[in-house]
Scaffold this motif. Structure first.
Motif, PDB file in Angstrom:
ATOM      1  N   CYS A 269       0.744  -1.261   0.000  1.00  0.00           N
ATOM      2  CA  CYS A 269       0.000   0.000   0.000  1.00  0.00           C
ATOM      3  C   CYS A 269       0.773   1.310   0.000  1.00  0.00           C
ATOM      4  CB  CYS A 269      -1.041   0.018   1.082  1.00  0.00           C
ATOM      5  SG  CYS A 269      -2.509   0.780   0.426  1.00  0.00           S
ATOM      6  N   PRO A 270       1.646   1.628   0.918  1.00  0.00           N
ATOM      7  CA  PRO A 270       2.054   3.039   0.838  1.00  0.00           C
ATOM      8  C   PRO A 270       2.761   3.369  -0.465  1.00  0.00           C
ATOM      9  CG  PRO A 270       3.315   1.883   2.499  1.00  0.00           C
ATOM     10  CD  PRO A 270       2.286   0.932   2.006  1.00  0.00           C
TER      11      PRO A 270
ATOM     12  N   VAL B 196      -8.383   4.133   3.505  1.00  0.00           N
ATOM     13  CA  VAL B 196      -9.613   3.415   3.843  1.00  0.00           C
ATOM     14  C   VAL B 196      -9.294   1.954   4.161  1.00  0.00           C
ATOM     15  CG1 VAL B 196     -11.786   2.622   2.902  1.00  0.00           C
ATOM     16  CG2 VAL B 196     -11.112   4.957   2.576  1.00  0.00           C
ATOM     17  N   LYS B 197      -8.381   1.373   3.389  1.00  0.00           N
ATOM     18  CA  LYS B 197      -7.969  -0.013   3.663  1.00  0.00           C
ATOM     19  C   LYS B 197      -7.363  -0.119   5.044  1.00  0.00           C
ATOM     20  CE  LYS B 197      -6.872  -1.592  -0.889  1.00  0.00           C
ATOM     21  NZ  LYS B 197      -5.765  -1.643  -1.829  1.00  0.00           N
ATOM     22  N   ALA B 198      -6.534   0.872   5.400  1.00  0.00           N
ATOM     23  CA  ALA B 198      -5.870   0.823   6.699  1.00  0.00           C
ATOM     24  C   ALA B 198      -6.873   0.979   7.826  1.00  0.00           C
ATOM     25  CB  ALA B 198      -4.813   1.922   6.793  1.00  0.00           C
TER      26      ALA B 198
ATOM     27  N   ALA C 258     -13.297   1.225  -2.741  1.00  0.00           N
ATOM     28  CA  ALA C 258     -13.208   2.106  -3.899  1.00  0.00           C
ATOM     29  C   ALA C 258     -14.301   3.159  -3.850  1.00  0.00           C
ATOM     30  CB  ALA C 258     -13.306   1.295  -5.180  1.00  0.00           C
ATOM     31  N   VAL C 259     -15.496   2.764  -3.424  1.00  0.00           N
ATOM     32  CA  VAL C 259     -16.599   3.722  -3.381  1.00  0.00           C
ATOM     33  C   VAL C 259     -16.306   4.817  -2.348  1.00  0.00           C
ATOM     34  CG1 VAL C 259     -19.037   3.979  -2.894  1.00  0.00           C
ATOM     35  CG2 VAL C 259     -18.241   1.993  -4.136  1.00  0.00           C
ATOM     36  N   ILE C 260     -15.831   4.398  -1.175  1.00  0.00           N
ATOM     37  CA  ILE C 260     -15.535   5.385  -0.134  1.00  0.00           C
ATOM     38  C   ILE C 260     -14.389   6.288  -0.571  1.00  0.00           C
ATOM     39  CG2 ILE C 260     -14.804   5.651   2.243  1.00  0.00           C
ATOM     40  CD1 ILE C 260     -16.093   2.923   2.760  1.00  0.00           C
ATOM     41  N   ALA C 261     -13.365   5.670  -1.160  1.00  0.00           N
ATOM     42  CA  ALA C 261     -12.233   6.473  -1.628  1.00  0.00           C
ATOM     43  C   ALA C 261     -12.682   7.442  -2.716  1.00  0.00           C
ATOM     44  CB  ALA C 261     -11.119   5.571  -2.144  1.00  0.00           C
TER      45      ALA C 261
END
Lengths: 154, 208
Positions: free
Chosen positions: A10-11, A79-81, A91-94
């Protein structure tokens, strides 16, 4: 849904997405604005018109793409974290946060509308992606047994 | 009836078991005693082939399909030229955006209108930042994109990934970038980009 192992963790994937989206925007902008500049110039200056349109607009388009992709990736990772799971809602929230963040200078209403639009768009993308995944998924192959089984059963 | 009055029979059973087995089965570990004994979750005491003492390897890539061109083991493991392209462009673009934004910030602070409400002051600073940041970021990003594409092409044609490729790619990218502005700007930007590519090679050698 399992984690996507074809992408980097991720990062650091934020950099990759920034670059990828920027490259996509610049190359697409070269084609798009090249054709547009060519068609909108008078005869005799069409090549020059195409090149100057590319020079003026393709990097800007690339920058817009890049900022969108990079922000989306950043929010996706955040959001994943926070949620500690990987599904379509990430994806929707992001997308919601990305749309909001990009429109934040336009006032509260614009921010809200843009965030909701972006979230809906990302929801449609995810839905279409899932449909394709389901449509093209390999059905489980039944193992073929030797014919003795049939004799035993009969 | 043993299922109903099994109480006193159990002790005799356990003693029988103790005698036949040679140890008391009640004293032998159940799950909670295993979990509570010290040092079970110590990764180094697990099977050595599990390789857990190395920690989680974040940059292990799928199937380890790393770029196999000679000398391509860079700072970040890369699968192909698209990885180099995306990472290089993204890093340089972000760098340009940040630098331009910082420059715009100090410019905006310098040009703050006197006796203005804070909202207007914020707007001034943001306007200056968004004027400078994207411009520098876009230019730097396009340069990095061209550089990386030419660099990967040179890698492909020569079969080696070394500093000469990098310098050459920097020169070509710089020349292309200002090719429509005349010979002198073209020479300047060529020299600048070659220098930047050389500096990047030096940084890579230092960090490796």
């Amino acid at each position: 849904m399992s984690a996507d192992h074809a992408r980097d963790p991720c990062p650091i994937v934020i950099l990759n997405d920034f670059g990828g989206a920027f490259a996509m925007g610049v190359i697409g902008g070269c084609v798009w604005h090249g054709i547009k500049g060519f068609r909108n110039s008078p005869y005799g200056e069409r090549r020059y018109g195409a090149i100057s349109a590319i020079k003026a607009r393709a990097p800007v388009l690339g920058g817009n793409f890049g900022v969108w992709g990079g922000l989306f990736s950043t929010f996706d990772c955040s959001v994943k974290a926070v949620r500690k799971r990987e599904d379509a809602w990430n994806a929707v929230i992001a997308g919601f946060f990305t749309g909001g963040a990009l429109a934040i200078r336009g006032g509260w209403r614009h921010t809200r509308n843009s965030a909701i639009t972006c979230a809906c768009l990302l929801g449609v993308f995810e839905g279409v992606g899932m449909m394709f995944l389901r449509a093209f998924a390999q059905p489980p192959v039944q193992p073929i047994y030797a014919e003795e089984g049939a004799q035993l059963a009969a | 009836m043993s299922w109903l009055f099994g109480g006193n029979k159990q002790t005799t059973k356990e003693e029988d078991l103790k005698q036949t087995l040679g140890f008391d089965p009640a004293q032998v570990s159940d799950v909670s005693s295993i979990i509570n004994s010290p040092g079970v979750f110590d990764a180094s005491r697990l099977h050595p082939l599990a390789g857990l003492d190395k920690g989680v390897e974040y940059l292990d890539l799928k199937d380890e399909q790393l770029n196999d061109i000679e000398g391509s083991k860079g700072l970040i493991p890369s699968r192909s030229w698209t990885d180099d392209l995306c990472y290089g462009t993204g890093a340089v673009y972000l760098l340009g955006l940040g630098l331009g934004g910082a420059y715009g910030f100090q410019e905006g602070v310098k040009n703050l209108p006197k006796n203005a409400p804070p909202r207007l002051q914020l707007n001034t600073i943001l306007n200056h930042m968004t004027k400078r940041g994207p411009f520098l970021g876009n230019s730097a990003g396009v340069l990095a994109l061209t550089y990386n594409m030419i660099d990967s092409s040179l890698d492909y044609f020569r079969g080696v990934h070394d500093d000469f490729n990098s310098l050459g790619a920097g020169a070509i990218a710089g020349a292309l970038f200002r090719s429509s502005a005349g010979l002198r700007p073209m020479a300047y930007s060529t020299a600048l980009m070659t220098g930047a590519a050389g500096a990047w090679c030096g940084v890579k050698h230092l960090l490796k």
